[in-house]
Design an enzyme around this catalytic site. Structure first.
Site, PDB file in Angstrom:
ATOM      1  N   ALA B  87      38.070  42.365  34.616  1.00 49.15           N
ATOM      2  CA  ALA B  87      38.527  43.654  35.153  1.00 49.15           C
ATOM      3  C   ALA B  87      39.926  43.499  35.719  1.00 49.15           C
ATOM      4  O   ALA B  87      40.312  42.418  36.167  1.00 49.15           O
ATOM      5  CB  ALA B  87      37.567  44.161  36.227  1.00 49.15           C
ATOM      6  N   ASP B  88      40.674  44.590  35.661  1.00 49.17           N
ATOM      7  CA  ASP B  88      42.011  44.598  36.261  1.00 49.17           C
ATOM      8  C   ASP B  88      42.317  46.007  36.745  1.00 49.17           C
ATOM      9  O   ASP B  88      41.931  46.982  36.100  1.00 49.17           O
ATOM     10  CB  ASP B  88      43.066  44.154  35.240  1.00 49.17           C
ATOM     11  CG  ASP B  88      44.419  43.917  35.898  1.00 49.17           C
ATOM     12  OD1 ASP B  88      44.468  43.184  36.904  1.00 49.17           O
ATOM     13  OD2 ASP B  88      45.419  44.483  35.424  1.00 49.17           O
ATOM     14  N   THR B  89      43.012  46.101  37.877  1.00 45.73           N
ATOM     15  CA  THR B  89      43.310  47.404  38.488  1.00 45.73           C
ATOM     16  C   THR B  89      44.797  47.512  38.821  1.00 45.73           C
ATOM     17  O   THR B  89      45.383  46.563  39.346  1.00 45.73           O
ATOM     18  CB  THR B  89      42.488  47.576  39.792  1.00 45.73           C
ATOM     19  OG1 THR B  89      41.099  47.473  39.476  1.00 45.73           O
ATOM     20  CG2 THR B  89      42.756  48.928  40.450  1.00 45.73           C
TER      21      THR B  89
END
Lengths: 222, 222
Positions: B87-89
């Protein structure tokens, strides 16, 4: 905002007039030192007497805070509180107000009705500030501020298997509308529009903004 | 939904390829048993090569998951993972992507630019499912599913005093855009439109819906 007033607020006696562990967690998460004194108010106001769910929850929130304020000033021989916070949350779906489910069947019916639909969550908050004098009976009346927030919630379609598994988890039973957005119930929520924390039971942005105004207006003395 | 698949999922080895304590907390809050193995991927993809922030975060999320999958299958002599989650934000404001602040000055500039404005938060997620055979080199290729979600966030106007007090709290430094919506930073957020958990760093509704589909399509075998 609230953060720059934390040193002042931490010198005050603040009571949360609600037994909801989520509200206590949210307020403590902001850095506030609070005591929890659940209200004994029956929460039985006649809903049809109010023009909107917002008016209803804010009145219940006020009754809770006043109930606790009275009990503390009578019973507790210690330091009087500076601020008593009341709050109440309901879910509204197609004009019907949903509170905590009565039993598992009620929870099933609530969750079935929410499935695939948009509903609204209302939280009312009351802030009762007591003047810093020994006896409220002979002093200035308390400063009371109330407000409510509305958040729209878009629920995914959930089948009976998921609803029953969710009820078996035990999460729905103490929550307005039968779900907790901060728990497994969050997987049912496609999107929201408004304040998330309002759905959890306490609108922290609005609370912070109101406290900021109260401190700046000197209603909350040093 | 995810809840009815928990018994199956709890029998699987699931790796979260991210060091974010918030993502681990969210996944464990759903009842999943996960191991955390932070990726060593440099997170240095050229942003201008992507048509949207969503495409950028989903590619970074995939690189993280692939990196961890490779390291585990080479290094770890134990049971191979069944699912690796990346995941990456990022935060996007007026076409500019904001990641974690470099230092306190950078955090101040980020928070000043967000004050009183609407921004968007993008989280990309990659799910890498490994076939249940001894050696992936000779087996079926992994099933890969990726997606991203966008949430609009309306920030309140915050003055320099509040920003500095917030930076002194230490909360901004490890967070995309310099704030944590689940902490004191939540008081700055007037409203959101979309998935709240996407802003925290992991869109749990979409994740649950994708897992549901994967289990039903037998990509996730018993």
């Amino acid at each position: 905002m609230l953060i720059q007033h934390l040193p002042l607020l931490c010198s005050k006696r603040i009571i949360l007039a609600s037994g909801s562990p989520r509200r206590a967690e949210l307020l403590r998460g902001l850095g506030l030192k609070i005591e929890v004194v659940p209200s004994t108010f029956a929460e039985n106001l006649e809903k049809s007497a109010f023009s909107s769910p917002g008016e209803y929850v804010v009145e219940t929130a006020l009754c809770k805070a006043i109930d606790v304020t009275r009990n503390i000033t009578v019973v507790d021989g210690g330091k009087r509180p500076d601020l008593v916070i009341g709050a109440d949350t309901v879910v509204e779906l197609n004009g019907k107000i949903l509170e905590k489910p009565q039993d598992e069947k009620d929870a099933f019916n609530m969750l079935s009705s929410l499935s695939g639909c948009q509903h609204k969550v209302y939280t009312g908050v009351s802030l009762v500030l007591l003047p810093s004098i020994p006896d409220p009976k002979i002093g200035d009346p308390p400063v009371v501020r109330t407000f409510w927030e509305e958040t729209k919630v878009e629920f995914a379609r959930i089948d009976d298997i998921a609803i029953n598994a969710y009820i078996n988890s035990g999460e729905p039973m103490d929550k307005a509308g039968g779900y907790g957005i901060q728990g497994i119930g969050g997987t049912f929520v496609k999107s929201i529009s408004g304040c998330f924390f309002n759905v959890m039971g306490f609108p922290i942005h609005r609370f912070a903004a109101e406290i900021d105004q109260l401190v700046k207006s000197a209603a909350f003395p040093d």
